[in-house]
Every structure is written in structure tokens, then in C-alpha cells.
Design a protein around this motif. Structure first.
Motif, PDB file in Angstrom:
ATOM      1  N   ASP A 107       0.840  -1.198   0.000  1.00  0.00           N
ATOM      2  CA  ASP A 107       0.000   0.000   0.000  1.00  0.00           C
ATOM      3  C   ASP A 107       0.878   1.252   0.000  1.00  0.00           C
ATOM      4  OD1 ASP A 107      -2.867   1.038   2.009  1.00  0.00           O
ATOM      5  OD2 ASP A 107      -1.818   2.012   0.355  1.00  0.00           O
ATOM      6  N   SER A 108       0.738   2.062  -1.021  1.00  0.00           N
ATOM      7  CA  SER A 108       1.562   3.270  -1.120  1.00  0.00           C
ATOM      8  C   SER A 108       1.297   4.243   0.029  1.00  0.00           C
ATOM      9  CB  SER A 108       1.309   3.963  -2.458  1.00  0.00           C
ATOM     10  OG  SER A 108      -0.057   4.361  -2.565  1.00  0.00           O
ATOM     11  N   GLU A 109       0.134   4.120   0.666  1.00  0.00           N
ATOM     12  CA  GLU A 109      -0.197   5.011   1.778  1.00  0.00           C
ATOM     13  C   GLU A 109       0.663   4.735   3.008  1.00  0.00           C
ATOM     14  OE1 GLU A 109      -2.437   7.558   1.692  1.00  0.00           O
ATOM     15  OE2 GLU A 109      -2.612   7.115  -0.440  1.00  0.00           O
ATOM     16  N   ASP A 110       1.330   3.586   3.014  1.00  0.00           N
ATOM     17  CA  ASP A 110       2.189   3.229   4.151  1.00  0.00           C
ATOM     18  C   ASP A 110       3.590   3.809   4.036  1.00  0.00           C
ATOM     19  OD1 ASP A 110       0.738  -0.081   4.458  1.00  0.00           O
ATOM     20  OD2 ASP A 110       0.244   1.794   5.478  1.00  0.00           O
ATOM     21  N   TYR A 111       3.845   4.556   2.970  1.00  0.00           N
ATOM     22  CA  TYR A 111       5.191   5.065   2.717  1.00  0.00           C
ATOM     23  C   TYR A 111       5.204   6.583   2.750  1.00  0.00           C
ATOM     24  CZ  TYR A 111       6.138   0.282   1.504  1.00  0.00           C
ATOM     25  OH  TYR A 111       6.278  -1.081   1.565  1.00  0.00           O
ATOM     26  N   ALA A 112       6.225   7.132   3.415  1.00  0.00           N
ATOM     27  CA  ALA A 112       6.260   8.579   3.610  1.00  0.00           C
ATOM     28  C   ALA A 112       7.490   9.250   3.015  1.00  0.00           C
ATOM     29  CB  ALA A 112       6.220   8.893   5.103  1.00  0.00           C
ATOM     30  N   LEU A 113       8.486   8.471   2.697  1.00  0.00           N
ATOM     31  CA  LEU A 113       9.747   9.042   2.227  1.00  0.00           C
ATOM     32  C   LEU A 113      10.138   8.346   0.932  1.00  0.00           C
ATOM     33  CD1 LEU A 113      12.053  11.004   3.103  1.00  0.00           C
ATOM     34  CD2 LEU A 113      13.164   9.006   4.120  1.00  0.00           C
ATOM     35  N   TRP A 114      10.565   9.103  -0.042  1.00  0.00           N
ATOM     36  CA  TRP A 114      10.966   8.471  -1.316  1.00  0.00           C
ATOM     37  C   TRP A 114      12.139   9.210  -1.924  1.00  0.00           C
ATOM     38  CZ3 TRP A 114       6.139  10.420  -0.246  1.00  0.00           C
ATOM     39  CH2 TRP A 114       5.824  11.655  -0.797  1.00  0.00           C
ATOM     40  N   GLY A 115      12.826   8.497  -2.811  1.00  0.00           N
ATOM     41  CA  GLY A 115      13.991   9.072  -3.456  1.00  0.00           C
ATOM     42  C   GLY A 115      13.622   9.835  -4.718  1.00  0.00           C
ATOM     43  N   GLN A 116      14.657  10.208  -5.451  1.00  0.00           N
ATOM     44  CA  GLN A 116      14.447  11.039  -6.645  1.00  0.00           C
ATOM     45  C   GLN A 116      14.014  10.223  -7.849  1.00  0.00           C
ATOM     46  OE1 GLN A 116      17.351  10.003  -5.603  1.00  0.00           O
ATOM     47  NE2 GLN A 116      18.505   9.319  -7.402  1.00  0.00           N
ATOM     48  N   GLY A 117      14.171   8.905  -7.772  1.00  0.00           N
ATOM     49  CA  GLY A 117      13.759   8.035  -8.869  1.00  0.00           C
ATOM     50  C   GLY A 117      14.922   7.649  -9.757  1.00  0.00           C
ATOM     51  N   ALA A 118      14.824   6.466 -10.299  1.00  0.00           N
ATOM     52  CA  ALA A 118      15.840   5.968 -11.235  1.00  0.00           C
ATOM     53  C   ALA A 118      15.118   5.401 -12.453  1.00  0.00           C
ATOM     54  CB  ALA A 118      16.689   4.886 -10.575  1.00  0.00           C
ATOM     55  N   GLN A 119      15.593   5.743 -13.624  1.00  0.00           N
ATOM     56  CA  GLN A 119      14.912   5.349 -14.859  1.00  0.00           C
ATOM     57  C   GLN A 119      15.380   3.978 -15.335  1.00  0.00           C
ATOM     58  OE1 GLN A 119      13.836   8.485 -17.762  1.00  0.00           O
ATOM     59  NE2 GLN A 119      15.077   7.322 -19.207  1.00  0.00           N
ATOM     60  N   VAL A 120      14.419   3.200 -15.775  1.00  0.00           N
ATOM     61  CA  VAL A 120      14.702   1.885 -16.344  1.00  0.00           C
ATOM     62  C   VAL A 120      13.955   1.797 -17.666  1.00  0.00           C
ATOM     63  CG1 VAL A 120      14.342  -0.588 -16.105  1.00  0.00           C
ATOM     64  CG2 VAL A 120      15.076   0.761 -14.127  1.00  0.00           C
TER      65      VAL A 120
END
Length: 124
Positions: A107-120
Motif C-alpha cells: 500500500d503506497s499510503e504506508d510510505y512517507a519518504l521516497w527518493g528522486q527516482g531511477a529510470q529503467v
């Protein structure tokens, strides 16, 4: 302040492999689950994989089950996503995320911190 820093990814052909890593810098006593979500332009964010704070429990998204694995090194607050048998899905941005709690969640609602993203990018 904790920051999530992703590395890896890039381009590959269908059937190939890539790896993504994420380090939670800052405080080292992190006892939270971490996960990977991905998002394609114009699409909803999709759960990929999650791992508990100790690394003992994992959850893998249905679309990548059997092809992707997630691992964790608690001493360095690093998680790694091993992506095998890549499918030609175009370009996705993968985000490393840290949860509110220690158990892995889809569940994405359980997450509060994220990085800048990496492209694949996976081509046929």
C-alpha cells in the motif's frame, strides 16, 4: 535528515537483467520497511517489491513475481532490486520508498519518504 538515494537502472533489452540500489543516508537506526514502486508516464504508480526492516520478510508485486527479487543489508541501510527476465515495457521510473512501519506493505499510503527516482528502459 534521512534521504533515499537510488542508483543503477539504465537500459536493457528484453530478457536481460538490471539492478537498482537504494541507500537511506543520515540516521543509521532505521527500522522501517522499504520498497520499490514504479511509474510510467501517464500511469498510476505501481507496487514492485517491499522488504521488512530486518530483511526477513518480503512482498513481490504480481507483475514481477518470479522475475524480480529484493534484498537488504541492514548494516548499511541499503536495499537492492534484482530485475531478471525483463519485459519490453518501455520506460519506467523506479522510486525507492521508506515506510512508516517495519513490515513490508504493498500500500503506497504506508510510505512517507521516497527518493528522486531511477529510470529503467527495456526495449524489445
Amino acid at each position: 535528515q534521512v534521504q533515499l538515494v537510488e542508483s543503477g537502472g539504465g537500459s536493457a533489452q528484453a530478457g536481460g537483467s538490471l539492478k537498482l540500489s537504494c541507500v537511506a543516508s543520515g540516521r543509521t537506526d532505521r527500522r522501517y520497511a522499504m520498497a520499490w514502486f514504479r511509474q510510467r508516464s501517464g500511469k498510476e504508480r505501481e507496487f514492485v517489491a517491499a522488504i521488512g526492516w530486518s530483511g526477513a520478510s518480503t512482498r513481490i508485486g504480481d507483475s514481477v513475481k518470479g522475475r524480480f527479487t529484493i534484498s537488504r543489508v541492514t548494516a548499511t541501510n541499503t536495499i537492492t532490486l534484482h530485475m531478471d527476465f525483463l519485459e519490453p515495457e518501455g520506460t519506467d521510473v523506479y522510486y525507492c520508498e521508506e515506510a512508516f512501519r517495519g513490515c513490508p506493505s504493498e500500500d503506497s499510503e504506508d510510505y512517507a519518504l521516497w527518493g528522486q527516482g531511477a529510470q529503467v528502459t527495456v526495449s524489445s
